[in-house]
Scaffold this motif. Structure first.
Motif, PDB file in Angstrom:
ATOM      1  N   PRO A   1      -3.120 -15.106  19.883  1.00  0.00           N
ATOM      2  CA  PRO A   1      -2.066 -14.173  19.465  1.00  0.00           C
ATOM      3  C   PRO A   1      -2.659 -12.779  19.306  1.00  0.00           C
ATOM      4  CG  PRO A   1      -2.450 -15.896  17.788  1.00  0.00           C
ATOM      5  CD  PRO A   1      -3.447 -16.105  18.858  1.00  0.00           C
ATOM      6  N   ARG A   2      -1.837 -11.754  19.476  1.00  0.00           N
ATOM      7  CA  ARG A   2      -2.302 -10.404  19.142  1.00  0.00           C
ATOM      8  C   ARG A   2      -2.194 -10.223  17.634  1.00  0.00           C
ATOM      9  NH1 ARG A   2      -1.281  -5.783  23.412  1.00  0.00           N
ATOM     10  NH2 ARG A   2      -0.999  -7.007  25.298  1.00  0.00           N
ATOM     11  N   ILE A   3      -3.038  -9.341  17.100  1.00  0.00           N
ATOM     12  CA  ILE A   3      -3.070  -9.163  15.640  1.00  0.00           C
ATOM     13  C   ILE A   3      -2.599  -7.749  15.283  1.00  0.00           C
ATOM     14  CG2 ILE A   3      -4.538  -9.198  13.583  1.00  0.00           C
ATOM     15  CD1 ILE A   3      -6.280 -11.281  14.898  1.00  0.00           C
ATOM     16  N   PHE A   4      -1.761  -7.667  14.251  1.00  0.00           N
ATOM     17  CA  PHE A   4      -1.196  -6.384  13.817  1.00  0.00           C
ATOM     18  C   PHE A   4      -1.317  -6.236  12.304  1.00  0.00           C
ATOM     19  CE2 PHE A   4       0.803  -7.670  17.687  1.00  0.00           C
ATOM     20  CZ  PHE A   4       1.029  -6.498  18.413  1.00  0.00           C
ATOM     21  N   GLY A   5      -1.368  -4.990  11.849  1.00  0.00           N
ATOM     22  CA  GLY A   5      -1.215  -4.704  10.421  1.00  0.00           C
ATOM     23  C   GLY A   5       0.185  -4.164  10.206  1.00  0.00           C
ATOM     24  N   VAL A   6       0.798  -4.486   9.081  1.00  0.00           N
ATOM     25  CA  VAL A   6       2.085  -3.864   8.733  1.00  0.00           C
ATOM     26  C   VAL A   6       2.046  -3.467   7.260  1.00  0.00           C
ATOM     27  CG1 VAL A   6       3.523  -5.073  10.443  1.00  0.00           C
ATOM     28  CG2 VAL A   6       3.207  -6.086   8.184  1.00  0.00           C
ATOM     29  N   ASN A   7       2.833  -2.473   6.915  1.00  0.00           N
ATOM     30  CA  ASN A   7       2.911  -2.023   5.520  1.00  0.00           C
ATOM     31  C   ASN A   7       4.316  -1.498   5.271  1.00  0.00           C
ATOM     32  OD1 ASN A   7       2.474  -0.995   2.964  1.00  0.00           O
ATOM     33  ND2 ASN A   7       1.397   0.845   3.684  1.00  0.00           N
ATOM     34  N   TRP A   8       5.126  -2.311   4.564  1.00  0.00           N
ATOM     35  CA  TRP A   8       6.521  -1.907   4.294  1.00  0.00           C
ATOM     36  C   TRP A   8       6.588  -1.008   3.050  1.00  0.00           C
ATOM     37  CZ3 TRP A   8       7.116  -3.944   8.662  1.00  0.00           C
ATOM     38  CH2 TRP A   8       7.086  -5.308   8.955  1.00  0.00           C
ATOM     39  N   PHE A   9       5.462  -0.768   2.416  1.00  0.00           N
ATOM     40  CA  PHE A   9       5.494  -0.239   1.034  1.00  0.00           C
ATOM     41  C   PHE A   9       5.018   1.204   0.898  1.00  0.00           C
ATOM     42  CE2 PHE A   9       5.292  -4.863   0.785  1.00  0.00           C
ATOM     43  CZ  PHE A   9       6.289  -5.142  -0.121  1.00  0.00           C
ATOM     44  N   ARG A  10       4.903   1.953   2.023  1.00  0.00           N
ATOM     45  CA  ARG A  10       4.506   3.370   1.903  1.00  0.00           C
ATOM     46  C   ARG A  10       5.574   4.110   1.114  1.00  0.00           C
ATOM     47  NH1 ARG A  10       0.254   5.534   5.659  1.00  0.00           N
ATOM     48  NH2 ARG A  10       1.161   7.600   5.437  1.00  0.00           N
ATOM     49  N   THR A  11       5.143   5.004   0.238  1.00  0.00           N
ATOM     50  CA  THR A  11       6.116   5.763  -0.556  1.00  0.00           C
ATOM     51  C   THR A  11       6.130   7.225  -0.124  1.00  0.00           C
ATOM     52  OG1 THR A  11       4.418   5.977  -2.234  1.00  0.00           O
ATOM     53  CG2 THR A  11       6.075   4.299  -2.615  1.00  0.00           C
ATOM     54  N   ASP A  12       7.218   7.917  -0.464  1.00  0.00           N
ATOM     55  CA  ASP A  12       7.324   9.337  -0.142  1.00  0.00           C
ATOM     56  C   ASP A  12       6.825  10.173  -1.318  1.00  0.00           C
ATOM     57  OD1 ASP A  12       9.311   9.316  -2.037  1.00  0.00           O
ATOM     58  OD2 ASP A  12      10.966   9.360  -0.592  1.00  0.00           O
ATOM     59  N   GLU A  13       7.027  11.487  -1.221  1.00  0.00           N
ATOM     60  CA  GLU A  13       6.489  12.372  -2.261  1.00  0.00           C
ATOM     61  C   GLU A  13       7.149  12.122  -3.619  1.00  0.00           C
ATOM     62  OE1 GLU A  13       7.500  13.203   0.726  1.00  0.00           O
ATOM     63  OE2 GLU A  13       9.488  14.084   0.440  1.00  0.00           O
ATOM     64  N   ASN A  14       8.314  11.424  -3.621  1.00  0.00           N
ATOM     65  CA  ASN A  14       8.968  11.120  -4.908  1.00  0.00           C
ATOM     66  C   ASN A  14       8.646   9.712  -5.393  1.00  0.00           C
ATOM     67  OD1 ASN A  14      10.345  13.620  -4.831  1.00  0.00           O
ATOM     68  ND2 ASN A  14      11.734  12.719  -3.297  1.00  0.00           N
ATOM     69  N   GLY A  15       7.710   9.064  -4.720  1.00  0.00           N
ATOM     70  CA  GLY A  15       7.330   7.707  -5.141  1.00  0.00           C
ATOM     71  C   GLY A  15       8.332   6.651  -4.690  1.00  0.00           C
ATOM     72  N   LYS A  16       9.266   7.025  -3.815  1.00  0.00           N
ATOM     73  CA  LYS A  16      10.279   6.055  -3.326  1.00  0.00           C
ATOM     74  C   LYS A  16       9.794   5.443  -2.009  1.00  0.00           C
ATOM     75  CE  LYS A  16      14.242   6.764  -5.812  1.00  0.00           C
ATOM     76  NZ  LYS A  16      14.192   8.021  -6.522  1.00  0.00           N
TER      77      LYS A  16
ATOM     78  N   ARG B   1       0.846  -1.197   0.000  1.00  0.00           N
ATOM     79  CA  ARG B   1       0.000   0.000   0.000  1.00  0.00           C
ATOM     80  C   ARG B   1       0.881   1.247   0.000  1.00  0.00           C
ATOM     81  NH1 ARG B   1      -5.439  -0.495   1.405  1.00  0.00           N
ATOM     82  NH2 ARG B   1      -5.458   1.599   0.518  1.00  0.00           N
ATOM     83  N   PRO B   2       1.049   1.891  -1.153  1.00  0.00           N
ATOM     84  CA  PRO B   2       1.893   3.102  -1.184  1.00  0.00           C
ATOM     85  C   PRO B   2       1.356   4.231  -0.306  1.00  0.00           C
ATOM     86  CG  PRO B   2       1.131   2.467  -3.406  1.00  0.00           C
ATOM     87  CD  PRO B   2       0.527   1.506  -2.445  1.00  0.00           C
ATOM     88  N   THR B   3       0.064   4.193  -0.012  1.00  0.00           N
ATOM     89  CA  THR B   3      -0.540   5.261   0.801  1.00  0.00           C
ATOM     90  C   THR B   3      -1.432   4.631   1.878  1.00  0.00           C
ATOM     91  OG1 THR B   3      -2.434   5.362  -0.683  1.00  0.00           O
ATOM     92  CG2 THR B   3      -0.632   6.884  -1.158  1.00  0.00           C
TER      93      THR B   3
END
Ligand code: OXD
Ligand code: MN
Length: 590
Positions: A469-484, A398-400
């Motif tokens: 177990p406890r449940i979590f969301g993670v997202n390694w794929f957020r991008t910055d204003e340059n799409g990186k 999820r980039p955003t």
């Protein structure tokens, strides 16, 4: 060792339909592997790689047969309603009639390999047995890596004699005549027209997920698209994390995560239990226990390097089958994101001189490697009862919008977050890449029954756990204003896991958001990264309008599941929307 009578009868019946020239009963021995490899090399199915990679081969598939074909995958349950709105359904009798026509004589002049296999450790009470019939020596050799294959299956035969009947033929490899059909009521899988892993190694997606999800529903457990990772904090006990991410979202990388130097120096350690599938069962202690049913890794090659995943690189130096990678003149495989730059004279995945008009390796090129090759494989990865899970993670591309990490309030909230997960599509399946779609629990292509019932089953399993177990969301794929990518990912993901495990211990400072709790300022260790506290704050924040839109999309998705969608889960979508508005008000100046 002789096969049970039921199997011999079944194979005799199949012989009359498939009409193979020879039948080979696989015993799983090393001598057999060498003979099959020789046969595959002689027929051009495999090509030996450089001597520096002992037991390694290259396979080039038909160019139209490089990924899972979800539109040709069917759940042939008794009624369409049982398959639910997210699966292709085909009436079992019609599917059988159509496929019998295609299977008739499909092995003429070919060898029929009978591949008995065990999913799960052979001494595990949770094991399942399958017998796959195939006319592909590539499939037989891959099944030998991915499962416990051969006579071991007869020795591990279940007392009640149940086994999954897996029928596979390459047919003519035409996508026009390609079908991957699951018959949950008969415990059977029929696949024709593809040699691609996810369509043809029937122990994997077909048995260990689609059929197993139905068995799990009926027997009170869960078959999930999850890696299993062991993590030991300094001076702490070993903890186990299961994480569901859609295909090509980094399960193998997280399963083999290497602590970054600052955390390694403090004593953090990690081991791999599984990289793709977890069978999760409530234990007598009220905890959830996980078994990896597979015996190997069918990993994505592009992007794999000593920097991104040193354990995977070490795992694929011997006894590995590479599929659709590029080939360097020295007989070593190459792919985009490899440690070394593209060598001169590289052949692309189709075996042609690479003209650079596209990638050299197919974006879904793969390696099949035995789990025992992995230097970080956990000493107890084959424990018959599995390992007790402390935390479940749901992650997506999820980039955003979605924060780097968030903790669900409780099990129901976690089932909502996972059950409405959305991610961008990847090259693991045919179709457009980068399209955002709802992929509940990363199981959209793999759940063998109605998703509404599946979410209810998750609630039921949770209700039976005294220590869930406890449940979590993670997202390694957020991008910055340059799409990186704004988060470094890979080893640094362990920083996020450290906070997660702290939370599991009742520590780890957090702050409330509509997504649940996210790390409080300073609670996530950043030393050694170039992530600034301001970047981290952005990674943990979503815009209230975005959250409202997300709540609406998730709610609309749940509506498509109809009456079978649990009310508690639907209520979470409304609750998210209300929370977003309230949160927005609390943040805006009065
Ligand atoms: C896989 C997939 O191959 O998810 O594991 O496609
Ligand atoms: Mn997968």
């Amino acid at each position: 060792m002789e096969a049970p009578l039921a199997v011999r009868h079944w194979i005799a019946d199949l012989q009359t339909v498939l009409q193979p020239a020879h039948v080979h009963w696989c015993d799983g021995s090393d001598a057999e592997r060498e003979a099959l490899e020789r046969e595959a090399v002689a027929s051009g199915v495999l090509q030996p790689l450089a001597a520096s990679l002992p037991g390694c081969f290259l396979h080039r598939s038909h160019p139209d047969d490089v990924a899972r074909t979800e539109h040709l995958t069917f759940i042939c349950s008794a009624t369409k309603e049982d398959a639910g709105p997210t699966n292709n359904w085909w009436a079992p009798d019609e599917a059988r009639a159509k496929l019998t026509e295609l299977f008739r004589g499909s092995m003429k002049g070919r060898t029929m390999y009978v591949v008995p296999f065990v999913m799960g450790p052979p001494d595990s009470p949770f094991r399942k047995i399958g017998v796959q019939v195939t006319d592909s020596v590539y499939v037989a050799l891959n099944m030998r890596i991915m499962t416990r294959m051969g006579d071991v299956a007869w020795r591990a035969w279940l007392p009640d004699g149940t086994f999954t009947r897996c029928l596979h033929s390459l047919g003519d490899l035409s996508p026009e005549r390609r079908y991957i059909c699951h018959f949950p009521d008969d415990n059977a899988i029929w696949s024709i027209g593809s040699g691609y892993g996810g369509n043809a190694l029937l122990g994997k997606k077909c048995l260990a997920l689609r059929i197993a999800s139905v068995l799990g529903r009926d027997e009170g457990w869960l078959a999930e698209h999850m890696l299993i990772l062991a993590v030991q904090p300094p001076e702490g006990r070993v903890r186990y994390v299961a994480a569901a991410f859609p295909s090509q979202c980094g399960k193998t990388n997280l399963a083999m995560v290497v602590p970054p130097p600052e955390l390694a120096a403090k004593g953090w350690k990690c081991w791999t239990v599984g990289d793709d599938i977890a069978w999760l069962r409530p234990g007598p202690d009220g905890r959830l226990w996980a078994v990896n049913p597979e015996a190997g890794f069918f990993g994505v090659a592009p992007g794999t390097s000593h920097k991104s995943n040193p354990s995977a690189m070490d795992s694929i130096q011997r006894d590995t089958i590479y599929t659709n990678v590029a080939l360097a003149p020295d007989g070593t495989p190459w792919w985009e994101g490899h440690d070394s730059p593209a060598p001169d004279g590289v052949l692309d995945w189709r075996g042609r001189p690479w003209d650079k008009s596209g990638p050299a390796a197919h974006p879904n090129s793969r390696f099949t490697a035995p789990a025992r090759n992995c230097p970080t494989i956990a000493p107890n990865w084959e424990a018959p009862q599995g390992v007790p899970i402390d935390a479940i993670l749901f992650g997506a591309r999820r980039p955003t919008v979605m924060p780097l990490v968030n903790e669900a309030r409780d099990w129901t909230h976690g089932v909502f977050l996972g059950g409405t997960l959305a991610s961008e599509t990847t090259a693991a399946a045919t179709g457009k890449v980068g399209v955002l779609r709802q992929d509940p629990m990363a199981m959209l292509p793999f759940c063998g029954y109605h998703l509404g019932d599946y979410l209810q089953h998750w609630l039921d399993v949770g209700a039976g756990l005294t220590n869930p177990p406890r449940i979590f969301g993670v997202n390694w794929f957020r991008t910055d204003e340059n799409g990186k990518f704004a988060w470094p990912g890979f080893g640094d993901n362990l920083r996020v896991l450290a906070w997660i495990l702290d939370r599991c211990d009742g520590n780890g400072a957090g702050r409330e958001t509509p997504w649940g709790v996210v790390p409080a300022e300073g609670a996530l260790a950043l030393e050694g990264t170039n992530v600034t506290p301001a970047t981290l704050a952005r990674l943990l924040t979503s815009d209230t309008a975005e959250i409202e839109a997300e709540a609406a999309t998730r709610g609309a998705f749940l509506d498509t599941l109809g009456e079978r969608c649990p009310r508690e889960i639907k209520a979470e979508a409304s609750r998210l929307s209300v929370a977003a508005v309230a949160w927005g008000k609390s943040l805006s100046p009065a």
